[in-house]
Design a protein around this motif. Structure first.
Motif, PDB file in Angstrom:
ATOM      1  N   THR A 138       0.831  -1.206   0.000  1.00  0.00           N
ATOM      2  CA  THR A 138       0.000   0.000   0.000  1.00  0.00           C
ATOM      3  C   THR A 138       0.865   1.255   0.000  1.00  0.00           C
ATOM      4  O   THR A 138       0.587   2.223  -0.716  1.00  0.00           O
ATOM      5  CB  THR A 138      -0.925   0.018   1.228  1.00  0.00           C
ATOM      6  OG1 THR A 138      -1.704  -1.184   1.245  1.00  0.00           O
ATOM      7  CG2 THR A 138      -1.865   1.209   1.186  1.00  0.00           C
ATOM      8  N   TYR A 160      -7.197   6.415   1.632  1.00  0.00           N
ATOM      9  CA  TYR A 160      -7.248   4.951   1.566  1.00  0.00           C
ATOM     10  C   TYR A 160      -6.152   4.334   2.444  1.00  0.00           C
ATOM     11  O   TYR A 160      -6.378   3.340   3.140  1.00  0.00           O
ATOM     12  CB  TYR A 160      -7.087   4.488   0.118  1.00  0.00           C
ATOM     13  CG  TYR A 160      -6.899   2.994  -0.029  1.00  0.00           C
ATOM     14  CD1 TYR A 160      -7.927   2.115   0.318  1.00  0.00           C
ATOM     15  CD2 TYR A 160      -5.698   2.467  -0.500  1.00  0.00           C
ATOM     16  CE1 TYR A 160      -7.755   0.742   0.195  1.00  0.00           C
ATOM     17  CE2 TYR A 160      -5.523   1.101  -0.623  1.00  0.00           C
ATOM     18  CZ  TYR A 160      -6.555   0.241  -0.282  1.00  0.00           C
ATOM     19  OH  TYR A 160      -6.383  -1.110  -0.392  1.00  0.00           O
ATOM     20  N   PRO A 172     -10.023  -6.625   5.904  1.00  0.00           N
ATOM     21  CA  PRO A 172      -9.618  -6.349   4.516  1.00  0.00           C
ATOM     22  C   PRO A 172     -10.798  -6.091   3.587  1.00  0.00           C
ATOM     23  O   PRO A 172     -10.675  -5.305   2.637  1.00  0.00           O
ATOM     24  CB  PRO A 172      -8.881  -7.635   4.114  1.00  0.00           C
ATOM     25  CG  PRO A 172      -8.435  -8.238   5.407  1.00  0.00           C
ATOM     26  CD  PRO A 172      -9.500  -7.900   6.395  1.00  0.00           C
ATOM     27  N   SER A 176     -11.273  -2.977   0.948  1.00  0.00           N
ATOM     28  CA  SER A 176     -11.496  -3.193  -0.489  1.00  0.00           C
ATOM     29  C   SER A 176     -12.735  -2.444  -0.971  1.00  0.00           C
ATOM     30  O   SER A 176     -12.721  -1.823  -2.044  1.00  0.00           O
ATOM     31  CB  SER A 176     -11.650  -4.689  -0.770  1.00  0.00           C
ATOM     32  OG  SER A 176     -10.454  -5.387  -0.459  1.00  0.00           O
ATOM     33  N   ARG A 179     -11.947   1.215  -1.066  1.00  0.00           N
ATOM     34  CA  ARG A 179     -11.106   1.523  -2.230  1.00  0.00           C
ATOM     35  C   ARG A 179     -11.954   1.658  -3.488  1.00  0.00           C
ATOM     36  O   ARG A 179     -11.751   2.568  -4.299  1.00  0.00           O
ATOM     37  CB  ARG A 179     -10.062   0.430  -2.416  1.00  0.00           C
ATOM     38  CG  ARG A 179      -9.170   0.646  -3.641  1.00  0.00           C
ATOM     39  CD  ARG A 179      -8.126  -0.447  -3.747  1.00  0.00           C
ATOM     40  NE  ARG A 179      -8.728  -1.761  -3.833  1.00  0.00           N
ATOM     41  CZ  ARG A 179      -8.049  -2.904  -3.763  1.00  0.00           C
ATOM     42  NH1 ARG A 179      -6.736  -2.865  -3.589  1.00  0.00           N
ATOM     43  NH2 ARG A 179      -8.675  -4.064  -3.851  1.00  0.00           N
TER      44      ARG A 179
END
Length: 299
Positions: A138, A160, A172, A176, A179
């Motif tokens: 990331t 983000y 997670p 996602s 994002r």
């Protein structure tokens, strides 16, 4: 010339309500550009212009009409200063003294130094932080976006990054989904500015709003972890410095020596901030790696 100067004085005293900038709406400027293009940008005159134009200018895409606009811009600026008026903007920008093919040389140099600082710190980060660190990929993606994409992308990716650091390592799926939402927002933002209307006011407002979300989120996380993670002090300093320096983008004044404007000063002043932020990312990634290894040993 006296008649043109009189029209310039009259226009300078009237509040501008139409689209565009005061300089490129000025009849003196428009007449100058029209006459220049008729004189230099067709037939044999155009061939002569191209034959004497430096190769680096043609490779950079500078055309005869561009050259006319540049020369006439300075004619208009000279008249404004001669009549005691403030320097006007042209096509949404202040007049800059061109260097080689760079219309804004100070901003170009500052942007290059920003990119160089990001590249150097990225190399250092990749050398000191193993790829097994939870935040490694990331942070690397964030570094590349700082070099190649626009301010909106960098700010959204910072949001983000904060989401991944505060929520995504444990959930997670949430990171996602977030994002995907940010990518949708960025697509809509860029599409509007590119295909519908490039609105400077909207673009500034959108970036300021996103920057405030970024600031509040990072600061809240830093304050919550200030005792457990001493290195968050670097993050606090970065967030506060960026918000303070962003005020430079709101300043509006003619460039000093026709080269150095608020935007260029902002680019230059953010170089050490990038270095400090990468230092924070390095410390935090190494901390997460140690924490992950400790949990693995316990298991």
């Amino acid at each position: 010339m006296a008649g043109r100067a009189a029209r310039l004085v009259l226009l300078a005293g009237v509040a501008a309500v139409a689209s565009g900038s005061q300089g490129d709406r000025e009849p003196v400027y428009r007449d100058c550009v029209l006459q220049c293009e008729e004189r230099n940008c067709s037939g044999g005159a155009l061939k002569h212009f191209r034959s004497r134009q430096p190769i680096y200018m043609s490779l950079a895409g500078w055309t005869c009409p561009d050259d006319c606009k540049y020369e006439c811009m300075w004619v208009t600026v000279g008249l404004y200063l001669q009549e005691g008026h403030k320097v006007p903007q042209f096509h949404g920008k202040w007049p800059f003294s061109r260097f080689l093919f760079f219309q804004e040389p100070a901003s170009a140099v500052a942007s290059f130094l920003n990119g160089l600082a990001s590249l150097v710190m990225l190399c250092r980060y990749r050398t000191s932080v193993p790829a097994s660190s939870p935040m490694y990929h990331t942070c690397v993606a964030f570094a590349w976006k700082m070099d190649y994409f626009c301010a909106s992308t960098v700010i959204l990716h910072s949001v983000y990054l904060c989401c991944v650091r505060t929520v995504g390592l444990q959930r997670p799926a949430v990171a996602s989904a977030f994002r995907a939402l940010l990518l949708l927002m960025l697509t809509a933002h860029v599409s509007y500015l590119s295909l519908i209307r490039f609105d400077y006011g909207y673009n500034l407002a959108a970036n300021v709003a996103t920057g405030l979300v970024n600031m509040v989120w990072w600061l809240a996380w830093c304050l919550r972890n200030r005792r457990r993670l001493p290195h968050v002090r670097k993050c606090v300093a970065v967030v506060l410095l960026l918000q303070g320096l962003s005020l430079l983008e709101l300043l509006d004044f003619p460039p000093l020596f026709w080269v150095l404007d608020a935007h260029a000063i902002w680019h230059i002043s953010t170089i050490p901030v990038h270095v400090l932020f990468f230092s924070f990312l390095e410390d935090d990634s190494l901390y997460l790696l140690k924490e992950s290894e400790a949990k693995f040993k316990l298991d």
